[in-house]
Motif scaffolding. Structure first.
Motif, PDB file in Angstrom:
ATOM      1  N   GLU A 110      -6.783   6.290   7.105  1.00  0.00           N
ATOM      2  CA  GLU A 110      -7.209   5.674   5.845  1.00  0.00           C
ATOM      3  C   GLU A 110      -8.716   5.808   5.631  1.00  0.00           C
ATOM      4  O   GLU A 110      -9.210   5.617   4.521  1.00  0.00           O
ATOM      5  CB  GLU A 110      -6.798   4.210   5.786  1.00  0.00           C
ATOM      6  N   SER A 135      -3.876   0.065  -2.515  1.00  0.00           N
ATOM      7  CA  SER A 135      -4.760  -0.451  -1.465  1.00  0.00           C
ATOM      8  C   SER A 135      -4.848  -1.958  -1.598  1.00  0.00           C
ATOM      9  O   SER A 135      -5.328  -2.460  -2.619  1.00  0.00           O
ATOM     10  CB  SER A 135      -6.164   0.160  -1.590  1.00  0.00           C
ATOM     11  N   THR A 140     -10.053   1.100   0.399  1.00  0.00           N
ATOM     12  CA  THR A 140      -9.625   2.149   1.332  1.00  0.00           C
ATOM     13  C   THR A 140     -10.264   3.493   0.987  1.00  0.00           C
ATOM     14  O   THR A 140     -10.016   4.034  -0.100  1.00  0.00           O
ATOM     15  CB  THR A 140      -8.094   2.283   1.300  1.00  0.00           C
TER      16      THR A 140
END
Length: 269
Positions: A110, A135, A140
Motif C-alpha cells: 500500500e 482507503s 494510502t
C-alpha cells in the motif's frame, strides 16, 4: 485532517469483557454503520450516476485499493459476470500486491506510489473509464498517487474513505466520505470500515446493474447457469414470468438460450 479511524476505541479493557459483553458492544458499534452510510447517500448517488453513465457509454469501472477494502472490492467484482451476465472486464480491481496474491495480505504494497498507476496503464485506462479509490484512512499512497495520475490525465475519479477532508477525497471528482468513527479495537479498520465498504460496494454494483437493465422486476434474469441450484432457480423464474407449466420444457428452452432474459425474448418475439 483528523484520522478518526485511528482514534482510540470508545471501550477500554476489552480483555476483561465476557463473550456476551464483547458481542453486544461490537453489535452496538455495527449499528452505527448504516446510519453513517445514510448520511453519505447524496455523495454515493452522485458517484453511482456517473458510473452508470460511463458504463452506458462503453467505459469501465476500476476499483483501486489496498488492504481489507481492496480485498472486499475483489469479492464484489468477481460475482457480477455470473449474477448479472455482464462481460468480464467491465468491472475491474486494481489491488495493491495484485489480485493473484489476494490471500497473502501484502500490506506493505500500500506504500508503493508507482504500482497503482502502472497497473491501470496495463489495462489501457482512459477517459471513458472511472477509477474508484478505496482507503479507510484516505491517505494510502498506492491509491492517492494513482488517483492523482488519473486526474492529471483527465480520467474521472471517485473514492470511498472514512476520514473527513482526506488527500484521497481531494483527488476524487466524486468523493464519498462515510465516517464510521473509532473502531472497537483501536485502528482495526477491517471492522466497521470493512462492514461499511461491503455495504457500499453492494449498493454501487447492484444499483448500477439495475440501472443498466440487468434486472427485471426484482429478478436476476441474466444470471449465468453455472450450477444446479442457480439453474433450478432460473427455470422457476422463467416459468413464473412466462406462464409456463412444464418444468422440463422450460428447462430445455433455458439451456438452449443460456439465460432467462434470452428465453423470454424468444417467447415474446
Amino acid at each position: 485532517m483528523t484520522k478518526i479511524t485511528e482514534q482510540p476505541s470508545l471501550y477500554r479493557h476489552l480483555e476483561k469483557m465476557s463473550v456476551s459483553e464483547l458481542t453486544a458492544n461490537i453489535n452496538k458499534e455495527d449499528k452505527k454503520v448504516a446510519l453513517a452510510i445514510e448520511a453519505a447517500l447524496p455523495q454515493i448517488n452522485q458517484l453511482i450516476e456517473m458510473i452508470v453513465e460511463k458504463l452506458e457509454q462503453g467505459g469501465r469501472l476500476f476499483y483501486l485499493g489496498a488492504g481489507s477494502g481492496g480485498r472486499l472490492s475483489v469479492l464484489d467484482a468477481i460475482e457480477l459476470p455470473t449474477t448479472y451476465g455482464i462481460p468480464k472486464g467491465v468491472v475491474n480491481v486494481i489491488l495493491a500486491g495484485g489480485v493473484a496474491h489476494l490471500v497473502e495480505a501484502r500490506e506493505e504494497e500500500e506504500d508503493n506510489r508507482e504500482a497503482g498507476w502502472k497497473a491501470l496503464e496495463s489495462h489501457d485506462v482512459s477517459k471513458k473509464d472511472l477509477v474508484l479509490g478505496i482507503s479507510a484512512s484516505g491517505t494510502t499512497p498506492f491509491v492517492l498517487a494513482a488517483l492523482q495520475a488519473c486526474q492529471s490525465k483527465g480520467i474521472t475519479t471517485g473514492c470511498l474513505v472514512s476520514n473527513p477532508e482526506s488527500p484521497i477525497a481531494g483527488a476524487a471528482d466524486f468523493p464519498v466520505e462515510v465516517i464510521t468513527g473509532p473502531e472497537f479495537v483501536s485502528g482495526s479498520t477491517r471492522m466497521k470500515c470493512g462492514t461499511m465498504q461491503k455495504m457500499v460496494f453492494d449498493m454501487i454494483s447492484t444499483t448500477c446493474m439495475i440501472r443498466l437493465g440487468r434486472v427485471e422486476d426484482n429478478k436476476m434474469v441474466n444470471v449465468q447457469l453455472i450450477n444446479d441450484k442457480i439453474t433450478d432457480r432460473a427455470v422457476k423464474m422463467l416459468m413464473e414470468r412466462a406462464g409456463l407449466e412444464d418444468y422440463e420444457k422450460a428447462k430445455a428452452l433455458l439451456m438452449e438460450k443460456g439465460s432467462v432474459k434470452k428465453a423470454l425474448d424468444t417467447l415474446n418475439s
